[in-house]
Design an enzyme around this catalytic site. Structure first.
Site, PDB file in Angstrom:
ATOM      1  N   SER A 254     -70.533 -35.713   5.428  1.00 10.97           N
ATOM      2  CA  SER A 254     -69.466 -36.375   6.177  1.00 10.97           C
ATOM      3  C   SER A 254     -68.903 -35.397   7.201  1.00 10.97           C
ATOM      4  O   SER A 254     -69.334 -34.252   7.272  1.00 10.97           O
ATOM      5  CB  SER A 254     -68.361 -36.832   5.224  1.00 10.97           C
ATOM      6  OG  SER A 254     -67.698 -35.679   4.726  1.00 10.97           O
ATOM      7  N   LYS A 255     -67.934 -35.888   7.933  1.00 11.20           N
ATOM      8  CA  LYS A 255     -67.300 -35.097   9.006  1.00 11.20           C
ATOM      9  C   LYS A 255     -66.935 -33.681   8.567  1.00 11.20           C
ATOM     10  O   LYS A 255     -67.019 -32.752   9.338  1.00 11.20           O
ATOM     11  CB  LYS A 255     -66.011 -35.799   9.434  1.00 11.20           C
ATOM     12  CG  LYS A 255     -66.194 -36.860  10.465  1.00 11.20           C
ATOM     13  CD  LYS A 255     -64.859 -37.040  11.165  1.00 11.20           C
ATOM     14  CE  LYS A 255     -64.595 -38.421  11.646  1.00 11.20           C
ATOM     15  NZ  LYS A 255     -64.644 -39.568  10.808  1.00 11.20           N
ATOM     16  N   ARG A 256     -66.506 -33.587   7.295  1.00 10.48           N
ATOM     17  CA  ARG A 256     -66.040 -32.265   6.878  1.00 10.48           C
ATOM     18  C   ARG A 256     -67.167 -31.230   6.881  1.00 10.48           C
ATOM     19  O   ARG A 256     -66.931 -30.040   6.846  1.00 10.48           O
ATOM     20  CB  ARG A 256     -65.342 -32.358   5.523  1.00 10.48           C
ATOM     21  CG  ARG A 256     -66.132 -32.006   4.299  1.00 10.48           C
ATOM     22  CD  ARG A 256     -65.294 -32.185   3.090  1.00 10.48           C
ATOM     23  NE  ARG A 256     -65.249 -33.621   2.790  1.00 10.48           N
ATOM     24  CZ  ARG A 256     -65.629 -34.143   1.644  1.00 10.48           C
ATOM     25  NH1 ARG A 256     -66.010 -33.373   0.666  1.00 10.48           N
ATOM     26  NH2 ARG A 256     -65.608 -35.433   1.445  1.00 10.48           N
TER      27      ARG A 256
END
Ligand code: GLU
Length: 324
Positions: A254-256
């Site tokens: 994900s984005k993280r």
């Protein structure tokens, strides 16, 4: 119309930007079908109107084309089983609900709203679909139902038969979940929104889909869908589930973990072939990530090469996604 060719589909939910995980499922589904000279469908699973946006849908189609994936039927291309947006197909779902109701497969459920809200989206693991009804609603008397219905409109649940639905998965092998795994599931929410499980089955039947290849998070939805095929008197397609991509910390990519949406990677100047080759290597299809177009990978498609477990990507893997 008789179907002699294999027919597959990619069925994304336009509730965000296409990311590497979705792109992998799309690529594998596409390769499976193209390797057999079959037909590909793009279907937008946009039932959850609060989360799905036309701008995401437009971006999604663009990202797929940029990657080098194509389809014969879809919202843009039309086709014999249009429309290809679930939001425009409600009467088909209502018709199926009528059949299921007549045959005694459904019951009204008055459980809490929180339980029922998530049903329109594809579950990321059955738990995310909301707690099953403990079955209390299945046994309500007419008087009890009337009393509850006066306070609250019910959702409709499909009563899972009390037996297992084993299946041969094209990637995972033989899969057996215990009888009733996940419990009875929502086919229509109290607010009238159709549940993911029902919509996906009704559409795959209507669109003559012969092969479903999707992400591993839907592996445990398959017995529910097999039960629906049976109840609707339709032959199920062949199922295959490709690996999920995890970040170095073991959680879903994900984005993280950095730039994981195709739009972002493209903006950074990454060529589509770099992403496609990277996805093919991450999934086990090729040994070393080398730039490749989907077309070039058709010849190497072997479902037995695809990993049967989630792929945990270390920092080196993520760093390999860099423009020249
Ligand atoms: N729409 C689902 C998702 O976004 C996929 C449905 C399927 O492939 O069965 O995860």
């Amino acid at each position: 119309m008789s179907v002699t060719r294999v027919r597959g589909r990619f069925a994304p939910t336009p509730s965000g930007r296409l990311h590497l995980g979705n792109a992998l499922s799309a690529l594998l589904a596409w390769l499976q079908i193209r390797a057999e000279s079959g037909e590909m469908i793009l279907r937008l699973e946009d039932l959850d109107r609060a989360r799905c946006k036309p701008a995401y849908a437009a971006q999604l189609l663009e990202d797929m084309r940029w990657l080098g994936l194509d389809w014969e039927e879809g919202p843009d291309a039309g086709g014999p089983w249009a429309p290809y947006e679930q939001s425009l197909r409600s009467e088909r779902y209502e018709e199926a609900l009528g059949i299921l109701k007549r045959e005694g497969h459904l019951y009204e459920c008055f459980c809490s709203r929180a339980d029922l809200l998530s049903a329109a989206s594809a579950p990321h693991g059955l738990a995310s679909e909301g707690a099953g009804c403990a079955g209390e609603c299945r046994r309500l008397t007419e008087a009890q139902k009337a009393e509850r219905a006066a306070k609250k409109s019910p959702a409709l649940r499909f009563a899972m038969p009390d037996r297992a639905f084993p299946f041969a998965d094209g990637i995972a092998g033989t899969v057996v979940f215990p009888a009733g795994a996940g419990g009875d599931f929502v086919v229509r929410r109290a607010d009238g929104v159709i549940g993911y499980q029902l919509a996906v089955v009704v559409d795959d039947i209507a669109m003559r889909v012969t092969d479903v290849l999707r992400g591993w998070d839907l592996l445990d939805s398959t017995p529910r869908q097999l039960a629906l095929y049976e109840a609707l008197g339709a032959a199920p397609p062949r199922f295959a589930h490709g690996p999920l991509l995890l970040g170095p910390d073991g959680s879903r990519l994900s984005k993280r973990h950095g730039s994981v949406s195709l739009a972002e990677l493209r903006e950074q100047g990454l060529p589509a072939e770099r992403i496609v080759g990277w996805l093919a290597a991450a999934s086990g299809l090729i040994e070393i990530a080398t730039d490749a177009s989907p077309r070039e990978l058709v010849a190497v498609w072997r479902p037995e090469r695809v990993k049967r477990e989630a792929v945990r990507l270390n920092e080196d893997w993520l760093a390999a996604l860099m423009p020249d």
